[in-house]
Design a protein around this motif. Structure first.
Motif, PDB file in Angstrom:
ATOM      1  N   MET A  98       0.758  -1.094   0.138  1.00 49.84           N
ATOM      2  CA  MET A  98      -0.024  -0.141   0.154  1.00 49.84           C
ATOM      3  C   MET A  98       0.823   1.304  -0.038  1.00 49.84           C
ATOM      4  N   SER A  99       0.601   2.023  -0.999  1.00 45.15           N
ATOM      5  CA  SER A  99       1.556   3.232  -1.042  1.00 45.15           C
ATOM      6  C   SER A  99       0.610   4.515  -0.934  1.00 45.15           C
ATOM      7  N   ALA A 100       1.010   5.769  -0.817  1.00 45.26           N
ATOM      8  CA  ALA A 100       0.347   6.875  -0.381  1.00 45.26           C
ATOM      9  C   ALA A 100       0.929   8.303  -0.711  1.00 45.26           C
ATOM     10  N   SER A 104      -3.853  11.206  -1.571  1.00 47.63           N
ATOM     11  CA  SER A 104      -4.143  10.281  -2.379  1.00 47.63           C
ATOM     12  C   SER A 104      -3.572   8.807  -1.600  1.00 47.63           C
ATOM     13  N   ILE A 105      -4.445   7.685  -1.491  1.00 45.84           N
ATOM     14  CA  ILE A 105      -3.876   6.460  -0.926  1.00 45.84           C
ATOM     15  C   ILE A 105      -4.116   5.377  -2.104  1.00 45.84           C
ATOM     16  N   SER A 106      -3.267   4.248  -2.034  1.00 46.58           N
ATOM     17  CA  SER A 106      -3.714   3.280  -2.607  1.00 46.58           C
ATOM     18  C   SER A 106      -4.434   2.245  -1.744  1.00 46.58           C
ATOM     19  N   TRP A 107      -5.446   1.916  -2.179  1.00 52.62           N
ATOM     20  CA  TRP A 107      -6.297   0.897  -1.251  1.00 52.62           C
ATOM     21  C   TRP A 107      -7.370  -0.036  -2.179  1.00 52.62           C
ATOM     22  N   ARG A 108      -7.375  -1.132  -1.851  1.00 53.43           N
ATOM     23  CA  ARG A 108      -8.241  -2.278  -2.634  1.00 53.43           C
ATOM     24  C   ARG A 108      -7.867  -2.003  -4.145  1.00 53.43           C
ATOM     25  N   GLY A 109      -6.541  -1.793  -4.379  1.00 52.16           N
ATOM     26  CA  GLY A 109      -6.116  -1.832  -5.839  1.00 52.16           C
ATOM     27  C   GLY A 109      -6.402  -0.741  -6.608  1.00 52.16           C
ATOM     28  N   GLN A 110      -6.648   0.419  -5.938  1.00 52.60           N
ATOM     29  CA  GLN A 110      -6.861   1.443  -6.778  1.00 52.60           C
ATOM     30  C   GLN A 110      -6.597   2.634  -5.688  1.00 52.60           C
ATOM     31  N   ARG A 126     -13.463   9.119   5.964  1.00 49.94           N
ATOM     32  CA  ARG A 126     -12.935   7.971   5.271  1.00 49.94           C
ATOM     33  C   ARG A 126     -13.601   7.999   3.979  1.00 49.94           C
ATOM     34  N   PRO A 127     -12.891   6.998   3.044  1.00 47.71           N
ATOM     35  CA  PRO A 127     -13.403   7.005   1.807  1.00 47.71           C
ATOM     36  C   PRO A 127     -14.837   6.367   1.624  1.00 47.71           C
ATOM     37  N   GLY A 128     -15.829   7.366   0.698  1.00 46.17           N
ATOM     38  CA  GLY A 128     -17.205   6.978   0.817  1.00 46.17           C
ATOM     39  C   GLY A 128     -17.674   8.105   1.663  1.00 46.17           C
ATOM     40  N   TYR A 129     -16.981   9.188   2.248  1.00 43.74           N
ATOM     41  CA  TYR A 129     -17.758  10.076   2.997  1.00 43.74           C
ATOM     42  C   TYR A 129     -17.242  11.562   2.673  1.00 43.74           C
ATOM     43  N   GLY A 130     -17.904  12.614   2.919  1.00 39.93           N
ATOM     44  CA  GLY A 130     -17.433  13.872   2.838  1.00 39.93           C
ATOM     45  C   GLY A 130     -17.056  14.144   1.377  1.00 39.93           C
ATOM     46  N   ARG A 131     -15.822  14.774   1.213  1.00 39.55           N
ATOM     47  CA  ARG A 131     -15.245  15.045  -0.106  1.00 39.55           C
ATOM     48  C   ARG A 131     -14.306  13.863  -0.619  1.00 39.55           C
ATOM     49  N   SER A 132     -14.147  12.714   0.082  1.00 44.01           N
ATOM     50  CA  SER A 132     -13.390  11.549  -0.092  1.00 44.01           C
ATOM     51  C   SER A 132     -13.937  10.967  -1.336  1.00 44.01           C
TER      52      SER A 132
END
Length: 274
Positions: A1-3, A15-21, A73-79
């Motif tokens: 996982m990279s960021a 930007s973070i790498s998560w779940r292959g994207q 968290r991803p899925g929320y706010g401006r993420s």
């Protein structure tokens, strides 16, 4: 996982790498100039975001002389929103604690052990992070945490589903999320999934070694005192704060008490003065 991280004003994206994207995570610093002060990371509730904290984190950091970090968290706010066909699994909070939070802290260059201030699902994620990475957390302040699924929780999440479908709740959440459906249905569907009824992190949290302050309102519509008392029974030295006239959001219903108790708790553990 990279960021990697980028900055663009008060609210920025990492930007973070998560779940292959690669996904974008909204974040905001509070008083970053206090470079020697304890860092408090705020983890929002199941329908929360950076904006939904409003000014509470700034008030807490001002009272305690802390630095703060808020993020959605991803899925929320401006993420990055959740894809319409993406369904979270029973392990969704484990994945946030074990994958997303470490990646974000790495992206933002956080090398110290922060204090985690979590609300509801965010408090459960804080517990799971502290259990997985005991040397990378200074302590926990937990508001209305969940460690198991209770009937009262499910009953009120079912009511929330009805409200989302029949009232203006969707429009209200749209003030705080780029994609209200992403935030609401990701949270609501997994909590109401029959497979989630057996979710229980009691065994996980026995690995927590950090000091804990666990706070619960006596009128909490999403959980009973079994939650924080269950933490105290598994994590030695846990301090409990049970508040009357308080529902599921102690930082909104009793902000003065939450701030004063948190400031005293953190400075007491650090051996410093506010």
């Amino acid at each position: 996982m990279s960021a990697t991280a980028s900055s663009g004003g008060p609210a920025s994206l990492a930007s973070i790498s998560w779940r292959g994207q690669v996904v974008q995570v909204e974040y905001q610093w509070i008083a970053p100039e206090r470079t020697q002060a304890p860092l408090v990371v705020f983890l929002h509730e199941g329908l929360g975001s950076v904006a939904m904290w409003k000014d509470f984190p700034a008030q807490l950091c001002a009272a305690g002389g802390f630095r703060g970090l808020m993020f959605s968290r991803p899925g929320y706010g401006r993420s990055t929103p959740r894809a319409p066909d993406e369904h979270w699994g029973v392990d969704f909070m484990h994945r946030q604690a074990h994958e997303v939070l470490p990646a974000l802290l790495q992206a933002l260059g956080v090398v110290e052990a922060p204090w985690l201030f979590g609300h509801s699902d965010g408090a459960s994620i804080a517990l799971l992070y502290a259990a997985k990475f005991p040397n990378h957390v200074a302590g926990l302040v937990l508001l209305a945490p969940h460690i198991l699924v209770e009937d009262v929780t499910i009953a009120n999440i079912e009511l929330a589903r009805t409200a989302y479908e029949t009232t203006d709740l969707r429009n209200k959440l749209g003030r705080y999320h780029d994609d209200a459906d992403s935030a609401f249905w990701g949270w609501n569907r997994i909590w109401l999934d029959p497979a989630f009824r057996t979710w229980n992190i009691g065994a996980d949290i026995t690995a927590v070694r950090a000091p804990v302050l666990a706070v619960q309102g006596l009128d909490d519509e999403y959980g009973t005192l079994a939650q924080i008392r269950g933490i105290a029974g598994r994590v030695p030295g846990t301090q409990l704060l049970e508040l009357d006239g308080c529902a599921h959001s102690p930082h909104r219903d009793r902000p003065g008490d939450v701030i004063s108790e948190t400031v005293a708790f953190i400075h007491g553990a650090c051996g410093t003065r506010p």
